[in-house]
Design an enzyme around this catalytic site. Structure first.
Site, mmCIF file in Angstrom:
data_model
loop_
_atom_site.group_PDB
_atom_site.id
_atom_site.type_symbol
_atom_site.label_atom_id
_atom_site.label_comp_id
_atom_site.label_asym_id
_atom_site.label_seq_id
_atom_site.Cartn_x
_atom_site.Cartn_y
_atom_site.Cartn_z
ATOM 1 N N SER A 122 52.981 31.595 -28.391
ATOM 2 C CA SER A 122 52.287 31.066 -29.561
ATOM 3 C C SER A 122 51.018 31.853 -29.847
ATOM 4 C CB SER A 122 51.877 29.617 -29.314
ATOM 5 O OG SER A 122 52.983 28.841 -28.977
ATOM 6 N N HIS B 27 58.587 34.269 -32.890
ATOM 7 C CA HIS B 27 57.893 32.995 -32.695
ATOM 8 C C HIS B 27 58.480 31.892 -33.575
ATOM 9 C CE1 HIS B 27 54.215 30.287 -33.180
ATOM 10 N NE2 HIS B 27 54.734 30.062 -31.987
ATOM 11 N N GLU C 26 57.982 33.641 -37.097
ATOM 12 C CA GLU C 26 57.119 34.826 -37.195
ATOM 13 C C GLU C 26 57.710 35.935 -36.316
ATOM 14 O OE1 GLU C 26 52.810 32.586 -37.909
ATOM 15 O OE2 GLU C 26 53.516 32.868 -35.868
ATOM 16 N N ASN D 113 49.422 29.622 -36.046
ATOM 17 C CA ASN D 113 48.581 29.084 -34.974
ATOM 18 C C ASN D 113 47.120 29.458 -35.132
ATOM 19 O OD1 ASN D 113 49.701 27.273 -33.016
ATOM 20 N ND2 ASN D 113 51.246 28.858 -32.713
#
Ligand code: NAD
Length: 281
Positions: free
Chosen positions: A116, A137, A149, A187
């Site tokens: 992350s 991700h 991602e 994130n």
């Protein structure tokens, strides 16, 4: 192409389901036998529920379930074309796993991490062939969340990001390629969002349920920040905040909170442990 998944927790199990549904044979590896068992049961339950609701042909659901094989030895990855890692968010542990994985996979096998927040370059640096390393991700729960991602490291060979993007698209997901910076897109934005929500709570502006209600009922968010942090898990969420804060050279915009640190230290991880900002017991 056979896909190996390392870690059969919330993310690993979800990713295994996604790629099995897309037709790939999957080897799901974990050190913890109970986690593998939970993942197998979870994937079976999810896919059969989809079939019951008429969202998936029941023969397709059974075929996807049969494509996921669990294993407790990395040797099972010997014929994989792609290995995706989804274990604990700790750099040293991830690097050690990839060193072991590289000893068994073919030279052509692409290696990916679902981290992350950690630097893709720093995980790739532990590999003999860092040019085949990339970030993929997913978001939680992986079978439901469309966004993925795709993050090339500075070492990633030219072309691999586009190939990975096309592969992820073939799984029915919506990939975006982004640069290897702490927290990537979502994130990074999420850190000050959670941080400000916790500050509101600490200042006594409103309680968690009221803040969540304001954002879901009035703000149009699917989940409020406290329900979402409890869903993600404070073990995962706190580590991500700590990692982004450190990686941004202690920029106060990303500063972790003691409130969440205490939940983490107490083992009050949220839904998964029965207690977090809310009580699920
Ligand atoms: P989790 O705690 O649910 O699962 C992690 C699994 O990895 C566990 O089953 C554990 O037994 C296993 N494991 C730990 N060390 C291992 C090792 N050395 N070898 C093999 N297995 C090992 O965690 P999660 O929520 O699935 O998160 C996994 C990764 O995905 C982390 O890097 C996290 O940052 C990332 N991620 C999490 C979320 C989320 O919302 N939870 C979302 C996107 C990405």
């Amino acid at each position: 192409m056979t896909i190996g998944i390392i870690g059969s927790g919330a993310m690993g199990a979800g990713i295994a389901q996604v790629v099995a549904q897309a037709g790939h044979p999957v080897f799901l590896f974990d050190l913890n036998a109970a986690a593998l068992q939970r993942a197998t049961v979870g994937i079976g339950t999810n896919l059969r529920k989809l079939a019951e609701k008429g969202k998936l042909d029941s023969a397709d659901a059974e075929a996807a379930i049969a494509r996921v094989r669990t294993c407790s030895e990395l040797q099972c990855f010997a014929a994989c074309g792609l290995v995706i890692e989804a274990i604990v968010e700790e750099l040293g542990v991830k690097q050690a796993v990839f060193r072991d994985v590289e000893a068994v996979v073919p030279a052509s096998c692409v290696l990916a991490t679902n981290t992350s927040s950690l630097s893709i370059a720093s995980i790739a640096a532990a590999c003999q062939r860092p040019e085949r390393f990339i970030g993929i991700h997913f978001f939680n729960p992986a079978p439901l969340m469309q966004l993925v991602e795709v993050i090339p490291a500075v070492q990633t060979r030219a072309g691999l990001a586009d190939e990975t993007k096309a592969l992820v698209q073939s799984w029915g997901k919506l990939p975006v390629v982004c640069k290897d910076t702490p927290g990537f897109i979502v994130n990074r934005i999420a850190r000050p969002y959670y941080g400000e929500a916790i500050r509101l709570l600490e200042e006594g502006v409103a309680d968690a349920a009221t803040i969540d209600w304001a954002l879901t009922e009035l703000g149009g968010f699917r989940m409020g920040p406290f329900a979402l942090m409890d869903f993600i898990g404070h073990d995962v969420n706190y580590r991500v905040t700590e990692s982004v804060f450190t990686a941004f050279f202690f920029d106060p915009r990303f500063k972790p909170s003691f409130t969440q640190k205490r939940l983490f230290e107490a083992g009050y991880y949220g839904r998964k442990s029965g207690r977090g900002f809310y009580d699920y017991r």
